[in-house]
Design a protein around this motif. Structure first.
Motif, short mmCIF file in Angstrom:
data_model
loop_
_atom_site.label_atom_id
_atom_site.label_comp_id
_atom_site.label_asym_id
_atom_site.label_seq_id
_atom_site.Cartn_x
_atom_site.Cartn_y
_atom_site.Cartn_z
N PRO A 2 0.71 -1.38 -0.22
CA PRO A 2 -0.01 -0.46 -0.10
C PRO A 2 0.78 1.25 -0.04
N TRP A 3 1.59 1.37 0.83
CA TRP A 3 2.99 2.64 0.86
C TRP A 3 4.18 2.18 -0.05
N GLN A 4 4.58 3.74 -1.16
CA GLN A 4 5.63 3.81 -2.50
C GLN A 4 6.62 4.62 -1.33
N LEU A 5 7.46 4.74 -1.22
CA LEU A 5 7.82 6.33 -1.08
C LEU A 5 9.30 6.36 -2.33
N SER A 6 9.49 7.80 -2.62
CA SER A 6 10.35 8.29 -3.51
C SER A 6 10.79 8.83 -2.64
N THR A 7 12.12 8.99 -3.32
CA THR A 7 13.03 10.10 -3.24
C THR A 7 14.40 10.43 -4.33
N GLU A 8 14.46 11.27 -4.75
CA GLU A 8 15.86 11.51 -5.63
C GLU A 8 16.09 12.18 -4.74
N PHE A 9 18.06 13.19 -5.23
CA PHE A 9 18.80 13.15 -5.08
C PHE A 9 20.54 13.35 -5.35
N THR A 10 21.60 14.25 -5.32
CA THR A 10 22.74 13.59 -6.52
C THR A 10 23.93 14.03 -5.58
N PHE A 11 24.42 13.42 -6.46
CA PHE A 11 26.34 12.91 -5.45
C PHE A 11 26.96 13.37 -6.86
N ASP A 12 28.33 13.68 -6.51
CA ASP A 12 29.08 14.08 -7.33
C ASP A 12 30.07 12.88 -7.31
N SER A 13 31.02 12.19 -7.76
CA SER A 13 32.15 11.67 -7.75
C SER A 13 33.06 11.69 -8.46
N ALA A 14 34.19 10.99 -8.98
CA ALA A 14 35.23 10.52 -9.59
C ALA A 14 35.53 9.14 -9.95
N HIS A 15 35.34 8.18 -11.16
CA HIS A 15 36.12 6.90 -11.51
C HIS A 15 36.90 6.87 -12.40
N ARG A 26 39.55 6.42 -18.75
CA ARG A 26 40.19 7.40 -18.38
C ARG A 26 39.57 8.23 -16.48
N LEU A 27 40.36 8.58 -15.98
CA LEU A 27 39.36 9.63 -14.91
C LEU A 27 38.91 10.62 -15.10
N HIS A 28 37.23 10.67 -14.95
CA HIS A 28 36.36 12.01 -15.23
C HIS A 28 35.56 11.48 -13.66
N GLY A 29 34.89 12.67 -13.74
CA GLY A 29 32.83 12.70 -12.54
C GLY A 29 31.93 12.74 -12.80
N HIS A 30 31.00 12.65 -12.52
CA HIS A 30 29.46 12.32 -12.83
C HIS A 30 28.86 13.21 -11.64
N THR A 31 28.17 14.05 -12.08
CA THR A 31 26.70 14.19 -11.26
C THR A 31 25.59 13.04 -11.19
N THR A 127 24.31 10.13 -16.73
CA THR A 127 24.42 11.81 -17.17
C THR A 127 23.04 11.49 -17.19
N PRO A 128 22.64 13.28 -17.86
CA PRO A 128 21.36 13.45 -17.68
C PRO A 128 19.80 12.26 -18.52
N ASP A 129 20.58 11.83 -19.47
CA ASP A 129 19.97 10.95 -20.47
C ASP A 129 20.44 9.70 -20.45
N SER A 130 21.30 8.90 -19.50
CA SER A 130 21.40 7.44 -19.28
C SER A 130 21.46 7.12 -17.80
N ALA A 131 20.62 6.44 -17.72
CA ALA A 131 20.25 5.56 -16.20
C ALA A 131 20.32 4.27 -16.36
N CYS A 132 20.54 3.39 -14.71
CA CYS A 132 20.23 2.10 -14.69
C CYS A 132 19.05 1.99 -13.83
N GLU A 133 18.57 0.70 -13.69
CA GLU A 133 18.34 0.57 -12.63
C GLU A 133 18.27 -0.84 -11.88
N TYR A 134 17.44 -0.85 -10.37
CA TYR A 134 17.51 -2.13 -10.09
C TYR A 134 17.11 -3.15 -9.20
#
Ligand SMILES: [Zn+2]
Length: 136
Positions: A2-15, A26-31, A127-134
């Motif tokens: 009966p309940w579903q919580l949704s929340t969104e946030f960002t973090f900035d990291s390199a990989h 090569r070393l680079h980062g994403h929001t 990226t703004p147009d590429s996502a993965c769901e798990y």
């Protein structure tokens, strides 16, 4: 559920995708943008309120938004994290977010509550147009 919580946030990291033959090697980062969707068939107390009025505390769900020095993923070099290592693809990070978020939620449960009804879906945008769901 009966309940579903949704929340969104960002973090900035390199990989670095170790062994990748191309720019991702090569070393680079994403929001990174994260959406967590948590389903539950009951309400529970939280660390901040003792009455059973929540699926989970949003503050618990947003752990990864914290600075890496405080246990989150913000401003991290993701390859340095033992649970990720050299395979820091969106797929691996999404599975890690799923595993670690459920672990933190279950650690906060009352004795005798195994949290078996909790179902979590993670969406991770690299990226703004590429996502993965798990989910499981
Ligand atoms: Zn990347």
């Amino acid at each position: 559920m009966p309940w579903q919580l949704s929340t969104e946030f960002t973090f900035d990291s390199a990989h670095t995708i170790t062994g990748y033959d191309g720019p991702c090697g090569r070393l680079h980062g994403h929001t990174y943008r994260v959406r967590l969707q948590l389903q539950s068939d009951r309400l529970r107390p939280s660390a901040h309120v003792r009455r059973a009025i929540m699926v989970a505390d949003f503050r618990t769900l947003k752990w990864a938004k914290k600075d890496v020095s405080q246990g989150g993923l913000d401003h991290a070099y993701l390859n340095d994290l033992p649970d990720l290592g050299d395979d820091t693809t969106a797929e691996v990070i999404a599975a890690y977010l799923h595993r670690e978020t459920l672990r933190r939620l279950r650690d906060a449960l009352e004795p005798g509550d195994d949290g078996a009804d909790l179902q979590l879906r993670v969406t991770l945008w690299e990226t703004p147009d590429s996502a993965c769901e798990y989910w499981e």
